[in-house]
Write an enzyme that holds these catalytic residues in place. Structure first.
Site, PDB file in Angstrom:
ATOM      1  N   HIS A 198     -79.466 -60.921  44.053  1.00  0.00           N
ATOM      2  CA  HIS A 198     -80.421 -61.419  43.060  1.00  0.00           C
ATOM      3  C   HIS A 198     -81.002 -60.309  42.200  1.00  0.00           C
ATOM      4  O   HIS A 198     -81.198 -60.461  41.008  1.00  0.00           O
ATOM      5  CB  HIS A 198     -81.543 -62.159  43.778  1.00  0.00           C
ATOM      6  CG  HIS A 198     -81.066 -63.438  44.387  1.00  0.00           C
ATOM      7  ND1 HIS A 198     -81.580 -63.949  45.540  1.00  0.00           N
ATOM      8  CD2 HIS A 198     -80.100 -64.294  43.996  1.00  0.00           C
ATOM      9  CE1 HIS A 198     -80.959 -65.072  45.837  1.00  0.00           C
ATOM     10  NE2 HIS A 198     -80.053 -65.299  44.913  1.00  0.00           N
ATOM     11  N   ARG A 305     -69.094 -75.039  36.220  1.00  0.00           N
ATOM     12  CA  ARG A 305     -69.174 -75.103  37.688  1.00  0.00           C
ATOM     13  C   ARG A 305     -70.469 -75.829  38.058  1.00  0.00           C
ATOM     14  O   ARG A 305     -71.518 -75.200  38.183  1.00  0.00           O
ATOM     15  CB  ARG A 305     -69.196 -73.697  38.278  1.00  0.00           C
ATOM     16  CG  ARG A 305     -67.885 -72.940  38.208  1.00  0.00           C
ATOM     17  CD  ARG A 305     -68.040 -71.584  38.895  1.00  0.00           C
ATOM     18  NE  ARG A 305     -66.775 -70.961  39.209  1.00  0.00           N
ATOM     19  CZ  ARG A 305     -66.243 -69.946  38.502  1.00  0.00           C
ATOM     20  NH1 ARG A 305     -66.882 -69.473  37.442  1.00  0.00           N
ATOM     21  NH2 ARG A 305     -65.088 -69.422  38.862  1.00  0.00           N
ATOM     22  N   ARG A 341     -66.461 -79.701  35.793  1.00  0.00           N
ATOM     23  CA  ARG A 341     -65.781 -79.805  37.079  1.00  0.00           C
ATOM     24  C   ARG A 341     -66.682 -80.531  38.066  1.00  0.00           C
ATOM     25  O   ARG A 341     -67.872 -80.210  38.172  1.00  0.00           O
ATOM     26  CB  ARG A 341     -65.460 -78.416  37.619  1.00  0.00           C
ATOM     27  CG  ARG A 341     -64.828 -78.480  38.997  1.00  0.00           C
ATOM     28  CD  ARG A 341     -64.355 -77.146  39.458  1.00  0.00           C
ATOM     29  NE  ARG A 341     -65.447 -76.290  39.896  1.00  0.00           N
ATOM     30  CZ  ARG A 341     -65.265 -75.056  40.347  1.00  0.00           C
ATOM     31  NH1 ARG A 341     -64.049 -74.531  40.375  1.00  0.00           N
ATOM     32  NH2 ARG A 341     -66.278 -74.331  40.732  1.00  0.00           N
ATOM     33  N   GLU A 442     -55.135 -75.236  42.484  1.00  0.00           N
ATOM     34  CA  GLU A 442     -55.616 -74.026  43.171  1.00  0.00           C
ATOM     35  C   GLU A 442     -55.255 -74.019  44.640  1.00  0.00           C
ATOM     36  O   GLU A 442     -55.709 -73.178  45.414  1.00  0.00           O
ATOM     37  CB  GLU A 442     -57.127 -73.846  42.959  1.00  0.00           C
ATOM     38  CG  GLU A 442     -57.967 -75.065  43.251  1.00  0.00           C
ATOM     39  CD  GLU A 442     -59.455 -74.866  42.951  1.00  0.00           C
ATOM     40  OE1 GLU A 442     -59.905 -73.730  42.791  1.00  0.00           O
ATOM     41  OE2 GLU A 442     -60.157 -75.883  42.888  1.00  0.00           O
ATOM     42  N   ASN A 465     -58.311 -67.925  41.307  1.00  0.00           N
ATOM     43  CA  ASN A 465     -59.098 -67.275  42.375  1.00  0.00           C
ATOM     44  C   ASN A 465     -58.715 -67.855  43.728  1.00  0.00           C
ATOM     45  O   ASN A 465     -58.430 -67.122  44.678  1.00  0.00           O
ATOM     46  CB  ASN A 465     -60.603 -67.485  42.163  1.00  0.00           C
ATOM     47  CG  ASN A 465     -61.070 -66.996  40.822  1.00  0.00           C
ATOM     48  OD1 ASN A 465     -60.385 -66.199  40.192  1.00  0.00           O
ATOM     49  ND2 ASN A 465     -62.209 -67.466  40.358  1.00  0.00           N
ATOM     50  N   ASP A 466     -58.743 -69.172  43.813  1.00  0.00           N
ATOM     51  CA  ASP A 466     -58.385 -69.807  45.089  1.00  0.00           C
ATOM     52  C   ASP A 466     -56.878 -69.842  45.280  1.00  0.00           C
ATOM     53  O   ASP A 466     -56.394 -69.664  46.397  1.00  0.00           O
ATOM     54  CB  ASP A 466     -58.954 -71.229  45.150  1.00  0.00           C
ATOM     55  CG  ASP A 466     -60.405 -71.211  45.592  1.00  0.00           C
ATOM     56  OD1 ASP A 466     -60.703 -70.496  46.555  1.00  0.00           O
ATOM     57  OD2 ASP A 466     -61.229 -71.889  44.953  1.00  0.00           O
ATOM     58  N   ARG A 476     -60.786 -64.192  49.519  1.00  0.00           N
ATOM     59  CA  ARG A 476     -61.176 -63.590  48.231  1.00  0.00           C
ATOM     60  C   ARG A 476     -62.499 -62.833  48.304  1.00  0.00           C
ATOM     61  O   ARG A 476     -62.861 -62.112  47.371  1.00  0.00           O
ATOM     62  CB  ARG A 476     -61.204 -64.653  47.131  1.00  0.00           C
ATOM     63  CG  ARG A 476     -62.227 -65.743  47.341  1.00  0.00           C
ATOM     64  CD  ARG A 476     -62.023 -66.898  46.378  1.00  0.00           C
ATOM     65  NE  ARG A 476     -62.993 -66.937  45.312  1.00  0.00           N
ATOM     66  CZ  ARG A 476     -63.226 -67.989  44.542  1.00  0.00           C
ATOM     67  NH1 ARG A 476     -62.509 -69.089  44.686  1.00  0.00           N
ATOM     68  NH2 ARG A 476     -64.122 -67.961  43.593  1.00  0.00           N
ATOM     69  N   CYS A 513     -58.393 -70.989  34.559  1.00  0.00           N
ATOM     70  CA  CYS A 513     -59.848 -70.781  34.516  1.00  0.00           C
ATOM     71  C   CYS A 513     -60.323 -69.821  35.609  1.00  0.00           C
ATOM     72  O   CYS A 513     -61.522 -69.621  35.779  1.00  0.00           O
ATOM     73  CB  CYS A 513     -60.600 -72.098  34.576  1.00  0.00           C
ATOM     74  SG  CYS A 513     -60.338 -72.998  36.098  1.00  0.00           S
TER      75      CYS A 513
HETATM   76  C1  PEP Z   1     -60.720 -70.663  40.961  1.00  0.00           C
HETATM   77  O1  PEP Z   1     -60.591 -70.900  42.165  1.00  0.00           O
HETATM   78  O2  PEP Z   1     -59.946 -69.928  40.310  1.00  0.00           O
HETATM   79  C2  PEP Z   1     -61.841 -71.239  40.202  1.00  0.00           C
HETATM   80  C3  PEP Z   1     -61.916 -71.145  38.898  1.00  0.00           C
HETATM   81  O3  PEP Z   1     -62.832 -71.846  40.900  1.00  0.00           O
HETATM   82  P1  PEP Z   1     -63.968 -71.089  41.753  1.00  0.00           P
HETATM   83  O4  PEP Z   1     -63.878 -69.627  41.429  1.00  0.00           O
HETATM   84  O5  PEP Z   1     -65.257 -71.717  41.331  1.00  0.00           O
HETATM   85  O6  PEP Z   1     -63.561 -71.432  43.140  1.00  0.00           O
HETATM   86 MG    MG Z   2     -61.700 -72.553  43.093  1.00  0.00          MG
END
Ligand code: PEP
Ligand code: MG
Length: 592
Positions: A198, A305, A341, A442, A465-466, A476, A513
């Site tokens: 924070h 998000r 989303r 994902e 990312n996922d 991650r 994304c």
């Molecule tokens: C992802 O998984 O790439 C994604 C965009 O969602 P988040 O990072 O919110 O899991």
């Molecule tokens: Mg994700």
């Protein structure tokens, strides 16, 4: 003190807030609070509980006051940080257990609350999860304030020095960072902390360079030592030499002019030198951020998000509250699309309120999260779908489902969307009948069978990312395996290629994304693979647009072809860095 260096020394931590600062250290020593411990007679126990309740009320008032001050000076988003603190004060487990501890030990409230609070903190810190570690630091902050109210001991309180300084501390509690006098604050350096702590969020919004996670840096510097803080690279230099200062002075000017130049260039269209259009959209986490997205010239919001609306609140946001947030973001974007989303709770995104029926799981990232949770809690899901549909009457709203793993889940989600539409129709409430609903790809099963998802999807959005986390079995958030998280690995590239091909064959759009879309080095590769939309955090958009504007579509396709044929991910990365480097070198030459 003699062991502390008088020569130049460099320390490397986590780059938390960009910028370069140079000045004298103000070493903040956390004041040790003493915890009195004594026996309480049984008949005095109700009075002791009352003392506890009064301290809780007093602490609440103080935090609300800080929250109000932050709201005025920095805005709603930063003020919301303190919601988590207020929730600690309402935590039945913490309060109930402290009272039970007092009763069983027959000891005073300070001793009991300190024991129980620290038990909670230790349990949270044992879990290797950045988010939960931050919750531990929230509890620590509130606990210290409570103790100070119970005993009358002053908290350290940052007595703002009247000269410009670089604040160095082991850790800075959010309530302390709220008291920082930013007129004299040049930079911030802490032993503890992460990019999502924070304090760092507050530093970033105040544009103060910050480096965190430096281990035991506070033991290596003296009060008034001169330091240089490089918030771009996460470096702190103690006693910098004239040469270093000269180098950094130059670098600071250069970075500022490059940034300015990029911003100026990014006003143009997002297309390649030979006119190939790519949509560059923004990832946002609150309605307020939509304004930022619009200002940097995003072609829309590619990922809202929404879970952040749910995380730090005391109870589930109502349909009207959600509708207002979605509508505000849509109106901020004018005619541009906003992809909302649906709730992606679970994994590392655990809501503070207990209203959500979320339980501890052995493998939360493979557990009851995102769409799985929503399909099991249709009341929560339908409420959100109704709010999104209502917002669709005000602009180009699109919906997207996270963590779809099979066509069955997607079908179920779309059926619930139809149910929400039917309810609104019956109630005579306006919404866009042709609202697009997309699928996030994902999870490896969704990627491999993406052709089976095309029919029920208006578009695909790849969550790299996922996707990379699950493809390569690399957490991650775990820094010990971070070196295995490789976006250019052949497995990742082939998977991306497969998804894009399925989307093209089904005649639907495909975007990325995940963070990969906001990495200017990766951008030519993604475009070359056929991705038509990239969605990223608004801050990096000018840099990505610069890359798009300075390449040809043929070059991107050649890079993608080379990448798919290569078996070594490192070689792909080298080629991409080389390409990006050549574009940046040209800009550098023109600008500096
Ligand atoms: C992802 O998984 O790439 C994604 C965009 O969602 P988040 O990072 O919110 O899991
Ligand atoms: Mg994700």
């Amino acid at each position: 003190m003699d062991s502390k260096p008088s020569e130049e020394h460099q320390y490397i931590g986590i780059a938390a807030s960009p910028g370069i600062a140079h000045g004298a250290v103000y070493l903040l020593q956390e004041k040790k609070l003493s915890v009195p411990k004594y026996k309480i007679e049984k008949d005095r126990m109700p009075a002791e509980v009352a003392r506890f309740e009064n301290a809780l009320i007093e602490t609440r008032k103080q935090i609300q006051k800080i929250q109000e001050a932050i709201r005025e000076s920095l805005g709603e988003d930063e003020a919301r940080i303190f919601d988590a603190h207020l929730l600690v004060l309402e935590d039945n487990a913490l309060i109930g257990e402290s009272i039970r501890e007092m009763e069983s030990t027959q000891e005073n409230v300070e001793a009991a609350v300190w024991t129980v609070g620290n038990r909670f903190i230790e349990a949270l810190e044992r879990i290797h999860d950045e988010y939960l570690r931050e919750r531990a630091s929230d509890i620590r902050d509130v606990l210290r304030r409570l103790l100070s109210n119970l005993t009358g001991q002053a908290l350290s309180g940052i007595e703002s020095p009247k000269e410009k300084h670089v604040l160095v501390a082991h850790d800075i509690a959010p309530s302390e960072s709220a008291c920082v006098d930013n007129a004299h604050l040049l930079g911030l350096v802490t032993d503890a902390g992460s990019k999502t702590s924070h304090t760092v969020i507050v530093a970033r919004s105040m544009n103060i360079p910050a480096v965190v996670g430096l281990g035991d840096f506070t033991k290596k510097v003296n009060h008034k030592d001169i330091v240089l803080v490089d918030g771009f690279e996460g470096i702190v230099i103690v006693n910098p030499t004239k040469d270093t200062l000269y180098r950094y002075g130059k670098l600071k000017d250069e970075r500022a002019s490059i940034k300015e130049r990029m911003l100026a260039l990014s006003k143009g269209a997002s297309q390649t030198q030979d006119g190939y259009q790519v949509k560059l959209m923004a990832n946002i986490e609150s309605a307020e951020e939509a304004k930022k997205a619009f200002e940097v010239g995003a072609d829309g919001v590619g990922l809202f998000r929404t879970e952040f609306l749910f995380m730090n609140t005391k109870s589930l946001p109502t349909e009207d509250e959600q509708y207002l947030a979605y509508r505000t973001s849509v109106e901020a974007m004018g005619d541009l699309p906003v992809v909302i989303r649906t709730l992606d709770l679970g994994g590392d995104k655990v809501p503070a309120s207990s209203e959500y029926d979320m339980v501890d799981e052995a493998n939360p990232f493979l557990g009851y999260r995102a769409i799985r949770y929503c399909l099991g809690h249709t009341d929560v899901f339908i409420l959100q779908l109704r709010a999104i549909l209502r917002a669709s009457a005000h602009g180009d709203v699109r919906i997207m489902y996270p963590m779809i793993s099979s066509a069955f889940e997607l079908k179920e989600a779309n059926e619930l969307l139809e149910q929400a539409k039917a309810e609104l129709r019956e109630e005579g409430v306006a919404f866009n009948e042709n609202l697009q609903s997309g699928t996030m790809i994902e999870i490896p099963s969704a990627a491999i069978a993406s052709d089976t998802l095309v029919k029920e999807s208006s578009f695909f959005s790849i969550g790299t990312n996922d996707l990379i986390q699950y493809l390569m079995a690399v957490d991650r958030l775990n820094d010990r395996v971070a070196h295995l998280y490789e976006p250019t690995n052949p497995a990742v590239l082939r998977t991306l290629d497969m998804i894009v091909k399925a989307a093209k064959a089904g005649n639907i759009g495909v975007s990325v994304c995940g963070e990969m879309a906001g990495d200017p080095v990766m951008v030519p590769l993604l475009i070359g693979l056929g991705v038509d939309t990239l969605s990223m955090s608004p801050g990096v958009l000018p840099n990505v647009k610069f890359v798009v504007q300075n390449m040809k579509i043929g070059e991107a396709r050649d890079l993608a072809k080379m990448a798919l044929a290569e078996t070594d991910g490192t070689k792909v990365l080298e080629r991409l860095l080389e390409f990006y480097g050549s574009r940046m070198a040209a800009l550098y030459e023109e600008t500096v």
